[in-house]
Design an enzyme around this catalytic site. Structure first.
Site, PDB file in Angstrom:
ATOM      1  N   HIS A 124       0.834  -1.203   0.000  1.00 19.33           N
ATOM      2  CA  HIS A 124       0.000   0.000   0.000  1.00 19.33           C
ATOM      3  C   HIS A 124       0.869   1.254   0.000  1.00 19.33           C
ATOM      4  CE1 HIS A 124      -2.911   2.902   2.125  1.00 19.33           C
ATOM      5  NE2 HIS A 124      -3.326   2.752   0.891  1.00 19.33           N
ATOM      6  N   HIS A 149      -8.365   8.103  -3.796  1.00 19.92           N
ATOM      7  CA  HIS A 149      -8.550   6.681  -4.110  1.00 19.92           C
ATOM      8  C   HIS A 149      -9.668   6.470  -5.127  1.00 19.92           C
ATOM      9  CE1 HIS A 149      -6.132   6.195  -0.491  1.00 19.92           C
ATOM     10  NE2 HIS A 149      -5.932   4.946  -0.822  1.00 19.92           N
ATOM     11  N   ARG A 223      -0.649  21.406  -3.404  1.00 21.67           N
ATOM     12  CA  ARG A 223      -0.569  19.961  -3.224  1.00 21.67           C
ATOM     13  C   ARG A 223      -0.958  19.702  -1.771  1.00 21.67           C
ATOM     14  NH1 ARG A 223      -1.409  15.044  -2.262  1.00 21.67           N
ATOM     15  NH2 ARG A 223      -0.092  13.448  -3.203  1.00 21.67           N
ATOM     16  N   CYS A 269       6.996  20.254  -5.944  1.00 22.84           N
ATOM     17  CA  CYS A 269       6.474  18.948  -5.558  1.00 22.84           C
ATOM     18  C   CYS A 269       7.383  17.861  -6.135  1.00 22.84           C
ATOM     19  CB  CYS A 269       5.063  18.799  -6.111  1.00 22.84           C
ATOM     20  SG  CYS A 269       4.345  17.195  -5.754  1.00 22.84           S
ATOM     21  N   TYR A 404       7.506   9.543  -0.082  1.00 22.87           N
ATOM     22  CA  TYR A 404       8.423  10.396  -0.839  1.00 22.87           C
ATOM     23  C   TYR A 404       9.853   9.844  -0.829  1.00 22.87           C
ATOM     24  CZ  TYR A 404       4.659  13.792  -1.323  1.00 22.87           C
ATOM     25  OH  TYR A 404       3.492  14.418  -1.672  1.00 22.87           O
TER      26      TYR A 404
END
Lengths: 553, 553
Positions: A124, A149, A223, A269, A404
């Site tokens: 996940h 999602h 973001r 980002c 990240y």
């Protein structure tokens, strides 16, 4: 039947968005209807569905041919998920609830669907702990918050784990009050291109982006990871914690009492330019163009001044964690951390900003306080700052631990181990062409076309050169650096650089590809091709920016 | 005559190393004889030389065929320069002396040759000021010191500017006492591959290089720019200067009184891997392989402690300059500078090192004091430290202003403007394969071969990953990071990283190409191809390292 085979063929490797759906679409254009996975045809309902299909395709014939493209497009957006499936067993909620641990397998429900997600837990992208919160019950309230999602891709993934149904009554009972937590989001400028609605993620058009050295607040990319919290300045507090002990609580006015610093810094980002990387090999994640970057002035209190007041010894700890006021359904905030050596270094220019471009920071950008960690990936520039935690440990948030980070091109979701890569902090050198845009038709004037863009590097490394080619690197032209931060100190160039060039074009040329590469103060240069830096999360797409344009002479 | 034409053809675009030379070689193997440029045949001596050649080639015929390769090889090494040429006018020294300024044109002599170097001045890699010191007189004493000029390439270049002769008597008179300033160089280990004798430049073989994390002093690459000075520890002084005023003079013992620091740091020459770049397009400069790097412990006094004692305010100045005790013929020392913000930052770990690997620093590496600026190009790590100058200005030395800089691939010696690029400071990310070596024959064991190398990045950025491919990037294997500095603090990884991998090899493969790329803590990655980073000085060749090997199964 020929048409049916044609469709199967066109869409192989994907779930067949059922023919039955097309029949209904033809009848009444209702969209969210029962879909059938391709392999359903192989089970005991095969005969029944074949009959359906044969009749349906015969009737639809010509009409289908004409409207195929429209239907296809609609179909792309709405892969229903969690509809009742007659081919599967129906369970009750008590049975589902028993499956909340690995020994018994982990089940979740979505609408009327039951899913065994045991083997997916570790893969996940949001971390195993988050997804485990739904074990033995409904995943729906989580997807109200993590509304990203709600995509075809994730519906397909979930349906691939489908094992059963719950009854309609149970499904209704199961649905908790999901008052939309996104109902109080700020109003955004309509020019922004929306990549995700909930949480809100959007970027400005490239040509606007480079119109000014300082990006107007309304055009600054957004973001968010969770709903935008509503914060009252009068009651706002910032908690300062050492390991697990609260040491101080600062009000907004306390923070403003510290000496006021202003820096000019770009924020980018990690997913900027992901839309190019996904063309190389498909990726999950927001489809950012080249606009997930902005350059602004940030005014506030230096983090090092706050930490100095806490009398922290740098050698006693390792990380400074930040938590925001934005919460997930379990009450867990957005979180990130940076190394303490960076946090305590006055040269790192880290500030708790209360102004952006000389105005109070807008809600979308972290009102009333956002940490600005210049030269470091956007994800560590925590918005709506609630807590600063001095710790031996890195932030344990999913965004620090399992998101990240960047892996080699050969790492995929089956073999990834997030503990093996460091969290992204400083960013690598990057550039992009903003004008012209991809596929634009350009008028050649006096044998040249004007090309403009931005370049930036993390860690305070100044952009020292931008090279542009229109013949695959046979000839490189050095661009003019039009705008840069002339007040920045050596090693503290946090701003982007805007560049331009009048690029010579050969007389006969009808179209051409333009490439750009930037070089930073450490003489780091962008890699040529995306292929060799492809990574499963689609981060740090800093290969040469390449666009094709058509030419009018 | 056919042979003659054949030779012309084989060596077109280069000066014809004269046929007359071959005649003499045949007779007595004397080498340094009169050579004739190809275009000499076009002038009024044409008939005379044609006669010579016709006779000579007839006689030599078979012998020449057999020994051609040997002669050719010898000939490669010795392009005479400054021999008397009957086709040119002879000047006296007074006439030459008048040509010491641009209005009158700038002439120099070398042996019996007179050269007009006016148009070359600005292109001189060593800077215009250095070459102008020889204006109107002999360049020979300078080339005794800068003995790296004594190459075929530079002889050819000089001869292309030839305009006349001086008499044999004048040539002898003109030659000053050139007692070899290189006569007192230290003794070096014989395993070093010598890239330049005077000044001494040498590197260890790749396979030895990575045998240990700490490079033994004897195997550490040497890149001197001038003769190694002889320094007596008893009389050694270090002068501390603010702008042009001497503020303090430290003896060796004074420096040692400061707190003692030890760091482990790699040092790399900007020219490392130039031999690969020159294959892309020919370069001037030492032909370094992959060994112009080493990793050692350095012990000494922190520069920031010394500067603190001088009560320097960082904002009042911009640079810290260093000068060495190594001098050029005009008495000018080697010099370099770094930004003051770096010099005063205790986190930058800059030290005045008096020990290397726990021993006094050897003469070749800067005895008794070398500045170690970790993460920064070797050229700023000044050896034999004589002066530290706090200044608003960058070092004005040729090595800071006109040498260690990088330009775009389209910049050549005709259009370069050295003021347009910043001096190299922090280095970009790089890696190299040390085992196997280029063209080596490797035994495949259990379907794999072992590959080893180093990786490093400047600015204290840790190596976080090394990827290796043997199918042009279709598959990337992540290497094991075998040795790194486990004691380094975040952002202060000055050491290199040694890596290895057991690389799977396909059964049928007879040969293959291996590529490597490293990623540093800022997720900067090496560029793929040398072509796009080619630069006229051949610096920072940090493209993927690519080698071809042969396989034995």
């Amino acid at each position: 039947m020929i048409l049916y085979l044609k469709i199967i063929n066109q869409r192989k490797n994907r779930y067949l968005s059922s023919i039955q759906y097309h029949i209904k679409t033809f009848k009444n254009y209702h969209i969210r209807e029962l879909h059938i996975k391709q392999n359903t045809f192989k089970n005991n309902s095969y005969a029944k569905y074949t009959a359906y299909i044969t009749v349906a395709t015969s009737i639809l014939g010509l009409y289908y041919y004409i409207s195929y493209k429209n239907i296809y497009a609609l179909n792309e957006k709405f892969i229903p998920c969690g509809e009742f499936r007659v081919d599967l067993k129906t369970y009750n909620l008590e049975e589902v609830a028993k499956h909340d641990n690995k020994e018994n397998r982990i089940w979740v429900t979505f609408k009327q669907g039951v899913y065994d997600i045991t083997d997916f837990i570790e893969k996940h992208p949001g971390g195993s702990s988050k997804i485990l919160m739904a074990a033995g019950s409904s995943i729906e309230p989580f997807w109200v918050i993590f509304a990203n999602h709600n995509t075809q891709e994730i519906y397909e993934l979930l349906e691939s784990m489908r094992i059963g149904n719950i009854s309609k009554e149970d499904a209704i009972f199961n649905t908790i009050n999901d008052n939309d937590p996104y109902s109080k989001e700020p109003i955004r400028h309509k020019v922004l291109k929306i990549n995700g609605e909930k949480p809100f993620c959007a970027e400005p058009p490239p040509s606007l982006l480079i119109e000014s050295f300082i990006t107007p607040m309304e055009l600054f990319y957004v973001r968010n990871h969770l709903p935008v919290p509503e914060i009252d300045l009068k009651t706002y507090t910032l908690e300062l914690i050492i390991e697990e002990v609260t040491k101080k609580i600062l009000k907004f006015e306390d923070i403003k009492k510290y000496p006021k610093y202003t820096i000019t810094s770009a924020i980018m980002c990690a997913g900027n330019r992901r839309s190019e990387m996904t063309k190389e090999k498909q990726l999950k994640g927001l489809n950012w163009g080249i606009g997930a970057v902005g350059n602004a002035t940030w005014t506030g209190t230096r983090l090092c001044d706050i930490l100095k007041d806490l009398k922290i010894k740098e050698d006693d700890y390792n990380h400074i964690q930040f938590e925001g006021y934005d919460l997930d359904p379990s009450g867990t905030p957005y979180g990130a951390s940076i190394p303490i050596s960076k946090a305590m270094d006055s040269r790192a220019d880290i500030i708790l900003a209360y102004e952006m471009n000389e105005q109070p920071i807008p809600r979308d950008h972290g009102f009333p306080i956002r940490v600005i960690v210049p030269g470091v990936v956007g994800a560590r520039n925590v918005k709506w700052l609630a807590k600063i935690i001095v710790s031996k440990k890195e932030s344990q948030s999913q965004w620090q631990q399992n998101d990240y980070k960047v892996f080699s091109p050969n790492t995929d979701w089956d073999n990834v181990d997030f503990s093996k890569a460091p969290a992204i902090q400083e960013m690598p050198v990057i550039s992009a062409i903003c004008k012209p845009e991809q596929s634009e038709i350009i008028k050649v004037i006096n044998g040249k076309i004007n090309v403009k863009g931005y370049a930036w590097s993390g860690g305070g490394r100044k952009i020292i050169r931008v090279d542009v080619t229109n013949d695959q690197g046979e000839t490189w032209y050095t661009a003019n650096l039009d705008a840069e931060d002339n007040n920045a100190k050596v090693g503290r160039y946090w701003s982007w650089t805007l560049w331009s060039i009048d690029l010579p074009v050969k007389k006969e040329l009808k179209e051409m590809e333009i490439w750009t590469k930037a070089v930073d103060a450490s003489y780091n240069v962008q890699p040529e091709n995306i292929k060799n830096i492809w990574n499963l999360r689609g981060f740090l797409c800093n290969a040469y920016h390449k666009i094709k344009v058509k030419l009018e002479h």
